[in-house]
Structure formats: structure tokens, C-alpha cells
Write a protein that holds these residues in place. Structure first.
Motif, PDB file in Angstrom:
ATOM      1  N   ALA A  54    -103.905 -54.450 -67.376  1.00  0.00           N
ATOM      2  CA  ALA A  54    -103.300 -54.659 -68.626  1.00  0.00           C
ATOM      3  C   ALA A  54    -102.006 -53.547 -68.772  1.00  0.00           C
ATOM      4  CB  ALA A  54    -104.220 -54.646 -69.686  1.00  0.00           C
ATOM      5  N   GLU A  55    -102.668 -52.151 -68.546  1.00  0.00           N
ATOM      6  CA  GLU A  55    -101.729 -51.027 -68.723  1.00  0.00           C
ATOM      7  C   GLU A  55    -100.711 -50.955 -67.887  1.00  0.00           C
ATOM      8  OE1 GLU A  55    -103.157 -46.836 -69.307  1.00  0.00           O
ATOM      9  OE2 GLU A  55    -104.571 -48.016 -70.022  1.00  0.00           O
ATOM     10  N   GLN A  56    -100.777 -51.298 -66.583  1.00  0.00           N
ATOM     11  CA  GLN A  56    -100.025 -51.330 -65.662  1.00  0.00           C
ATOM     12  C   GLN A  56     -98.885 -52.573 -65.734  1.00  0.00           C
ATOM     13  OE1 GLN A  56    -102.206 -52.122 -61.927  1.00  0.00           O
ATOM     14  NE2 GLN A  56    -100.237 -52.280 -60.823  1.00  0.00           N
ATOM     15  N   THR A  57     -99.440 -53.491 -66.205  1.00  0.00           N
ATOM     16  CA  THR A  57     -98.475 -54.831 -66.184  1.00  0.00           C
ATOM     17  C   THR A  57     -97.569 -54.534 -67.572  1.00  0.00           C
ATOM     18  OG1 THR A  57    -100.413 -55.918 -65.508  1.00  0.00           O
ATOM     19  CG2 THR A  57     -98.482 -57.134 -66.707  1.00  0.00           C
ATOM     20  N   MET A  58     -98.205 -54.045 -68.690  1.00  0.00           N
ATOM     21  CA  MET A  58     -97.490 -53.724 -69.935  1.00  0.00           C
ATOM     22  C   MET A  58     -96.217 -52.825 -69.721  1.00  0.00           C
ATOM     23  SD  MET A  58    -100.787 -53.499 -72.467  1.00  0.00           S
ATOM     24  CE  MET A  58     -99.960 -53.294 -73.944  1.00  0.00           C
ATOM     25  N   ALA A  59     -96.860 -51.875 -68.772  1.00  0.00           N
ATOM     26  CA  ALA A  59     -95.522 -50.799 -68.427  1.00  0.00           C
ATOM     27  C   ALA A  59     -94.392 -51.515 -67.782  1.00  0.00           C
ATOM     28  CB  ALA A  59     -96.411 -49.586 -67.604  1.00  0.00           C
ATOM     29  N   LYS A  60     -94.795 -52.240 -66.819  1.00  0.00           N
ATOM     30  CA  LYS A  60     -93.966 -52.676 -66.070  1.00  0.00           C
ATOM     31  C   LYS A  60     -92.939 -53.805 -66.843  1.00  0.00           C
ATOM     32  CE  LYS A  60     -92.214 -53.600 -61.937  1.00  0.00           C
ATOM     33  NZ  LYS A  60     -91.276 -52.673 -61.415  1.00  0.00           N
ATOM     34  N   ILE A  61     -93.584 -54.449 -67.588  1.00  0.00           N
ATOM     35  CA  ILE A  61     -92.723 -55.631 -68.472  1.00  0.00           C
ATOM     36  C   ILE A  61     -91.954 -54.581 -69.557  1.00  0.00           C
ATOM     37  CG2 ILE A  61     -92.821 -57.233 -70.441  1.00  0.00           C
ATOM     38  CD1 ILE A  61     -95.521 -58.132 -69.145  1.00  0.00           C
ATOM     39  N   SER A  62     -92.569 -53.621 -69.949  1.00  0.00           N
ATOM     40  CA  SER A  62     -91.829 -52.757 -70.938  1.00  0.00           C
ATOM     41  C   SER A  62     -90.475 -52.061 -70.399  1.00  0.00           C
ATOM     42  CB  SER A  62     -92.650 -51.562 -71.618  1.00  0.00           C
ATOM     43  OG  SER A  62     -91.976 -50.807 -72.335  1.00  0.00           O
ATOM     44  N   SER A  63     -90.754 -51.808 -68.995  1.00  0.00           N
ATOM     45  CA  SER A  63     -89.580 -50.934 -68.346  1.00  0.00           C
ATOM     46  C   SER A  63     -88.460 -51.969 -68.114  1.00  0.00           C
ATOM     47  CB  SER A  63     -89.941 -50.162 -67.220  1.00  0.00           C
ATOM     48  OG  SER A  63     -90.183 -51.283 -66.100  1.00  0.00           O
ATOM     49  N   ILE A  64     -88.805 -53.240 -67.787  1.00  0.00           N
ATOM     50  CA  ILE A  64     -87.868 -54.023 -67.450  1.00  0.00           C
ATOM     51  C   ILE A  64     -87.278 -54.572 -68.632  1.00  0.00           C
ATOM     52  CG2 ILE A  64     -87.384 -56.461 -66.633  1.00  0.00           C
ATOM     53  CD1 ILE A  64     -89.941 -55.989 -64.938  1.00  0.00           C
ATOM     54  N   LEU A  65     -87.745 -54.552 -69.800  1.00  0.00           N
ATOM     55  CA  LEU A  65     -87.088 -55.181 -70.943  1.00  0.00           C
ATOM     56  C   LEU A  65     -86.262 -54.120 -71.424  1.00  0.00           C
ATOM     57  CD1 LEU A  65     -89.918 -57.514 -72.776  1.00  0.00           C
ATOM     58  CD2 LEU A  65     -88.092 -58.289 -71.598  1.00  0.00           C
ATOM     59  N   ARG A  66     -86.922 -52.966 -71.469  1.00  0.00           N
ATOM     60  CA  ARG A  66     -86.182 -51.742 -71.915  1.00  0.00           C
ATOM     61  C   ARG A  66     -84.852 -51.453 -71.066  1.00  0.00           C
ATOM     62  NH1 ARG A  66     -88.376 -48.112 -75.401  1.00  0.00           N
ATOM     63  NH2 ARG A  66     -86.852 -46.397 -75.040  1.00  0.00           N
ATOM     64  N   ASP A  67     -84.843 -51.784 -69.944  1.00  0.00           N
ATOM     65  CA  ASP A  67     -83.723 -51.531 -68.932  1.00  0.00           C
ATOM     66  C   ASP A  67     -82.504 -52.629 -69.456  1.00  0.00           C
ATOM     67  OD1 ASP A  67     -83.481 -49.811 -66.986  1.00  0.00           O
ATOM     68  OD2 ASP A  67     -83.361 -51.350 -65.465  1.00  0.00           O
ATOM     69  N   ARG A  68     -83.188 -53.998 -69.705  1.00  0.00           N
ATOM     70  CA  ARG A  68     -82.281 -54.905 -70.124  1.00  0.00           C
ATOM     71  C   ARG A  68     -81.734 -54.698 -71.475  1.00  0.00           C
ATOM     72  NH1 ARG A  68     -81.829 -59.433 -67.386  1.00  0.00           N
ATOM     73  NH2 ARG A  68     -81.428 -60.779 -69.279  1.00  0.00           N
ATOM     74  N   HIS A  69     -82.350 -54.244 -72.531  1.00  0.00           N
ATOM     75  CA  HIS A  69     -81.813 -54.131 -73.594  1.00  0.00           C
ATOM     76  C   HIS A  69     -81.276 -52.918 -73.784  1.00  0.00           C
ATOM     77  CE1 HIS A  69     -85.151 -57.138 -75.324  1.00  0.00           C
ATOM     78  NE2 HIS A  69     -84.384 -57.552 -74.449  1.00  0.00           N
ATOM     79  N   LYS A  70     -81.085 -52.020 -72.607  1.00  0.00           N
ATOM     80  CA  LYS A  70     -80.510 -50.848 -72.635  1.00  0.00           C
ATOM     81  C   LYS A  70     -80.921 -49.880 -73.605  1.00  0.00           C
ATOM     82  CE  LYS A  70     -76.271 -52.936 -70.385  1.00  0.00           C
ATOM     83  NZ  LYS A  70     -76.683 -54.073 -70.436  1.00  0.00           N
ATOM     84  N   LEU A  71     -82.047 -49.625 -73.777  1.00  0.00           N
ATOM     85  CA  LEU A  71     -82.829 -48.626 -74.784  1.00  0.00           C
ATOM     86  C   LEU A  71     -82.791 -47.397 -73.812  1.00  0.00           C
ATOM     87  CD1 LEU A  71     -85.473 -50.932 -76.290  1.00  0.00           C
ATOM     88  CD2 LEU A  71     -83.349 -50.090 -77.295  1.00  0.00           C
TER      89      LEU A  71
END
Lengths: 238, 409
Positions: free
Chosen positions: B238-255
């Protein structure tokens, strides 16, 4: 020579009441043969109640020895004493001391319970005992539904049921009218004729008259011990 | 004296004082009853939480917009939404190794109509994967497959509740359901799942996600206003997957580092765990309260037994005079206390069972009869009888027969 049923030697009994020592019995010697009737008389404070308690194995002497049927019972444990009471002594009290809200039959059965007698045997023997005191048919009456005389007869049946050789009657007629008293005394005298030893503890000369021997106590000592021809309760009643 | 005789004597003595016996027993009855009801309910509630969690599917994460609006069709505009359909495609394309399946879900509460009836239900727009994630099979007909799930076909798979409400006992397969005037052909009925965290799981109607966008959301939008269900390959990913999704989305949303996430990733397992922990704490607390009430019941027994010994002093004297040994007297009172506690305990178990059953029905959690607890509670009530009956019994056995005989009540 047969051993006497009761043999008391130099019996003393002292109580501690606060800081005082009370000498209830100060050295009593008494021998009672099997099958006799004896009245123990005395005013209150004479020591006759203490005497009865010790004779009935409810209490133990401070000094002296008490041989019941040849066996020294003066140094037994509470539990052993209870056993001796159950087998040797039947009590009849002034205030009957029956269990209320309990049938006559159950009251009479009670001593047998503590001797481990089976339920069927208890019923049979209790019924027989009640018949002997003319209470057949009242087995299932509760004691509080019976008259004073009837209650005392239940108590006598209870004393008889164990086939104990000694019947200790403490003022057995104290709560009864004179006619009922005769009936009760007649039953007790009948027991003497059957070979029981009946010990009456009383302060009334009328009652003592039914016994063949009268022992009088005063201040913890026997002051008189005489034989007499007992009055027959059956004749008085008739 | 034989034990059987002692028991008979005890029962007779208790019977002679019915009212007092009953009042004494009540303490034990309620004590034991409370323990059983509380433990049973506690376990039932925990199991209910667990079942809810399981019905949502295990190893699942939910990705949503930061401000999720509950219910209702999301209509136009960009207000609050930040996730886009392209984000979803991008996540899919990343092929994160701990992710097994992903399924977008749009949903709306809508009126649905058959020939005979109409019903208000939740309509889900999703694809074939969703059924796999939720581990949900067809009871009748078929589920959405790869083709239908990704098409804009007007087909639907419905839950048991919807089937019953719209079609009664008749088979819904091949029938038509109208939503917003559009006809949908029923191709399957789901197996019953019962109650879930959002209410009745079976009150659902599933249509292809594209159809949902076109016919219910009225047009393909840029923003994704639903939930993305992500199922993982392992429990501990869970933790690992959440981090991965988060980083992809943050990247795409340019945060950048100082900005907070404009999306949310929830882990229902954690929520369920927290729920379970708190139910467990409450259950423990209730069990302690119940145990205290049992203790008080026990003290009640002791109190009454002490009164009883004093009241029956004369009786004890009589019994001793006719040959009862101190042990006989002690046993008699002890057995009375034990009988009292045991009968009270048995009634308490029955009461506890009844109460637990009622509560299970009322709160809708499974009825668990804690047999082990019942056995323990029963043993405890016997122990209470012995423990709290012993002191009065010993006092009774120590009475002097002469004094006892002279005792005036």
C-alpha cells in the motif's frame, strides 16, 4: 458389672465473663444407669443448664472427665462431639426448636441426614417415630400448623428417630398447658419403660415427680440426690 | 451428609425464601447477562466491520479528487476537480509493478424505470475490471466484458435489490431499464453481497463508463469526477503504491514541494483497521463494565448469605444439636450460595444470549454466541458463589450450638 451410661467425675466448668471467672459447676460427680429416669433440679443460676449442656455434649467441661457409654467425650473435637450427639442424645427443648415452614416429617428426618441414612430409610424411620408419638397422619403438616403439644411430640419423635439411648428434656412442658403436659410426660415415661434413659432438666417439682431419681443442684454443686417412686403421668391424665 | 442430600436441602431452603432468592439471583443474572451480551456484541461489531472491509475488496486503494462530492451527477465546470482522464491513462501506461488492476468508477443516484416499476438506485459507470477488483460474480447472465465495458453500449448489469424492485421474481435478463429516458438492456444480475459501508451493496446498476459519460454526465469531459479503484498485488504494497501514484500525479499536475496534493489516495484497509481498533476498545471497555456488575452481583450474594446466616442462627443451633458437624453446616450454606449463583448464571447466559441476539438484529451485525465467554462467565458465577458464600458459610459453621439455640429472632 455393666458400665454406667453416664459417668461424670469431678466436672468443673468455668466461664470467662469480661474480667470475671464464673464457676458454673464446681466439681460434680454423677453416675446414671441405663434405662433410668432422672430429674435434674435447681433454680436458675444453680448450674443445671450447664450440666445439661455438658451431658448433652453441647459443651465440654473445663476440668474433670465425662464418660458416655464408657467412652471419654470430655476432650473431643467439635466435629467428633457432633457425631456423638447425633448417635447418643436426643434433645427435647422447652421451646420445641423445630424448623418452621418445614413439615413434621422433614423435621424428624433431619438428624438422620447427618448420619448419612438413605432417603427411603429416613422416610420410613421418621414415619415410625411420628407414629410412636401418635402423630400418624400429620407428617406433612408444617410445624407452625401444629398445636404446642403436637409440636413437642414432633420434637420427641425427632429425639427418638436416631434410636439414641439418652433423651435430654429441658423443661419439656414449660410452654404447655397442664393437660398437654401430662400427655408429653406420659410419652417420656413410656420411653423409660422401653429402656431409654430420660434426663429431665426442670425447676418444677411437679415435673421432677415423674422421675425415679431427683438430683438437685445449687451453686454448681449437687446438694441432694434421692430416689423416689415416680408419679405415673398416664394415671394422672386419666 | 451426602452431596445429593445437601443439594436437596439447599434447594428447599432457597425455595422457602423465594422472593429473597430471586432478588439475590438478579444481581448474578444481570451480571452474567451483561458480560455475555457485551462480549457477543463486541465480537459481532468487529466481525461486521471486517465484513464491510472485505465486501469492498481487499488490497484496494481509492484515488479521488481532493474535494470529493458525495452523490449526484457531476455537472460541467472545473470546480474542485483536478484529476483528468489523461491522468488515468498515464497511470495505466506506467505499469506500476505492485498494481494488479485499475478501474475508474463514476456514480450517480438516479431514478430507474422498468415496464412495471421504478426505483431510485445508484448507477455506476465502470468497466470489466471493476468486477474483478470487487470480486463480484454474475448470478445470472454475464458481466461487462472487455468489449462491452469499454464501449458505449446501452447494456447493464444489476444488483439483486434492483432486480427484485424492478422485475419481482421474473428474470431480468433481456429486459429493458430506462434511465433518463434511455433504454438499457439487462445482460446480467450480480450475486447478492448484502450490507456494505455505503448501505446495500446490491442496490446498484452498472453500465459501461463511456455510456455513463455520454448519457448520464451528458458529454465527455476533461476532468475525472469519480473514483479510481486500484487493486494491489500484495497486502503490504500500500505505502509503496501510494507513493508511486502520488509522485506520478504530482509530476503531471506540476506541483512543487511546498504545494499540497490536489488529489487524495485513500487506503480502506487502514480505515477498517482503525474502525476495528476502536470497536475492540469499546468492546473491551463494555466487557470490563459488565465484569464489574458481575462482581457487584457476587457481593449481593455474600450480603444476603450473611443476613441469612444471622436469621437462621436458631436453625443452625438445632441442626448442630441433632448431630450436624461444623463441616455439614458450612457445606450447607456454601452449596446454597453455589446453587444460587449457578442458577443465576444459567439464567444470565440465557438473558445475555437473548440480549445479544436482539442487538445483533437491531444493529445488523452477525450474531456471535461467545461460547467460551459463556463458559467462563458461568464458571465465574460458580466461583462467585464459592468465593462470596465461603465467608458466611464459615461464620455459620463456627457458631456455638448453645448460643445458637438460645438465639431469639
Amino acid at each position: 458389672m455393666t458400665t454406667p451410661l453416664i459417668e461424670m467425675r469431678a466436672i468443673e466448668r468455668t466461664y470467662v465473663m469480661g474480667d470475671n471467672l464464673v464457676h458454673a459447676l464446681r466439681g460434680v460427680d454423677l453416675t446414671i444407669d441405663k434405662g433410668s429416669s432422672i430429674a435434674i433440679m435447681g433454680t436458675s443460676g444453680s448450674g443445671k443448664s450447664t450440666m445439661m449442656n455438658i451431658m448433652g455434649c453441647l459443651d465440654q467441661p473445663t476440668k474433670g472427665s465425662y464418660l458416655l457409654n464408657g467412652k471419654d467425650v470430655s476432650r473431643l473435637s467439635r466435629s467428633q462431639l457432633a457425631d456423638v450427639r447425633g448417635r447418643m442424645i436426643g434433645f427435647v427443648f422447652q421451646s420445641f426448636n423445630l424448623l418452621s415452614r418445614t413439615s413434621a416429617l422433614e423435621n424428624v428426618e433431619m438428624p438422620l441426614m447427618y448420619q448419612g441414612v438413605s432417603s427411603a430409610d429416613r422416610h420410613k424411620r421418621a414415619r415410625q417415630a411420628l407414629e410412636r408419638v401418635n402423630l400418624a397422619g400429620r407428617e406433612h403438616h408444617h410445624t407452625n400448623q401444629l398445636s404446642g403439644g403436637q409440636q413437642q411430640r414432633v420434637a420427641i419423635a425427632r429425639a427418638l428417630v436416631t434410636e439414641a439411648p439418652v433423651i435430654m428434656a429441658d423443661e419439656p412442658t414449660g410452654n404447655l398447658d397442664s393437660k398437654t403436659s401430662f400427655e408429653v410426660m406420659a410419652i417420656l415415661q413410656g420411653l423409660v419403660d422401653e429402656g431409654k434413659t430420660v434426663i429431665l432438666v426442670t425447676h418444677e417439682a411437679d415435673i421432677a415427680a415423674y422421675a425415679s431419681r431427683v438430683v438437685t443442684l445449687r451453686d454448681g454443686l449437687i446438694i441432694e440426690d434421692r430416689q423416689q417412686t415416680p408419679v405415673k403421668a398416664g394415671e394422672v391424665a386419666a | 451428609m451426602s452431596l445429593l442430600t445437601t443439594f436437596k436441602l439447599a434447594i428447599r431452603a432457597l425455595w422457602r425464601n423465594k422472593v429473597r432468592t430471586l432478588l439475590t439471583m438478579i444481581g448474578i443474572v444481570f451480571g452474567i447477562g451483561a458480560v455475555i451480551a457485551m462480549v457477543s456484541s463486541g465480537q459481532g461489531a468487529q466481525l461486521a466491520v471486517k465484513q464491510v472491509f472485505q465486501s469492498m475488496g481487499t488490497n484496494v486503494l481509492i484515488v479521488t479528487n481532493q474535494s470529493m462530492r458525495g452523490g449526484g451527477p457531476s455537472t460541467g465546470g472545473g470546480g474542485g476537480a483536478s484529476l483528468t482522464w489523461e491522468d488515468l491513462t498515464a497511470l495505466q501506461a506506467e505499469e506500476i509493478p505492485t498494481i494488479k488492476w485499475m478501474a475508474p468508477v463514476l456514480d450517480s443516484r438516479t431514478q430507474v424505470v422498468s415496464e412495471e416499476a421504478n426505483w431510485n438506485t445508484r448507477v455506476y459507470g465502470t468497466n470489466a475490471t471493476w468486477f474483478k477488483i470487487r470480486n463480484w460474480e454474475a448470478a445470472e447472465g454475464t458481466l461487462l466484458d472487455e468489449d462491452t465495458g469499454n464501449s458505449n453500449a446501452k447494456v447493464t448489469v444489476i444488483g439483486k435489490t434492483v432486480a427484485t424492485q424492478l422485475f419481482g421474481t421474473a428474470s431480468p435478463i433481456g429486459q429493458t431499464i430506462r434511465v433518463n429516458g434511455q433504454p438499457y438492456e439487462v445482460i446480467g444480475v450480480l450475486t447478492a453481497k448484502g450490507q456494505g459501508p455505503m448501505g446495500d451493496n446490491d442496490d446498484a446498476m452498472v453500465i459501461p463508463v463511456k455510456t455513463f459519460q455520454q448519457k448520464i454526465d451528458r458529454g465527455i469531459a476533461k476532468y475525472f469526477r469519480g473514483q479510481l479503484l486500484v487493486s494491489m498485488t500484495r497486502d503490504d504494497a500500500a505505502e509503496q503504491t501510494m507513493a508511486k501514484i502520488s509522485s506520478i500525479l504530482r509530476d503531471r499536475h506540476k506541483l512543487d514541494g511546498s504545494q499540497e496534493d490536489d488529489f487524495r489516495i485513500r487506503n480502506p484497509a487502514e480505515w477498517a483497521k482503525a474502525q476495528q481498533d476502536s470497536t475492540e476498545r469499546i468492546a473491551t471497555l463494555l466487557a470490563i463494565v459488565a465484569a464489574v456488575s458481575l462482581l457487584i452481583g457476587g457481593i449481593g450474594v455474600m450480603n444476603i448469605m450473611l443476613v441469612s446466616v444471622i436469621e437462621r442462627t436458631r436453625e443452625i443451633g438445632i441442626r448442630m444439636a441433632v448431630g450436624a458437624k461444623p463441616l455439614d453446616v458450612m457445606t450447607q450454606f456454601l452449596v446454597e450460595a453455589i446453587v444460587l449463583a449457578a442458577v443465576g448464571g444459567a439464567l444470565g447466559v440465557a438473558l445475555g444470549y437473548g440480549a445479544a441476539h436482539y442487538m445483533a438484529g437491531y444493529f445488523g451485525w452477525p450474531m456471535i454466541f461467545p461460547a467460551k465467554t459463556a463458559a467462563i462467565a458461568f464458571a465465574v458465577s460458580g466461583g462467585v458463589g464459592v468465593g462470596f458464600g465461603l465467608y458466611p458459610a464459615i461464620r455459620a459453621s463456627r457458631l456455638d450450638p448453645i448460643t445458637a439455640l438460645r438465639y431469639e429472632t
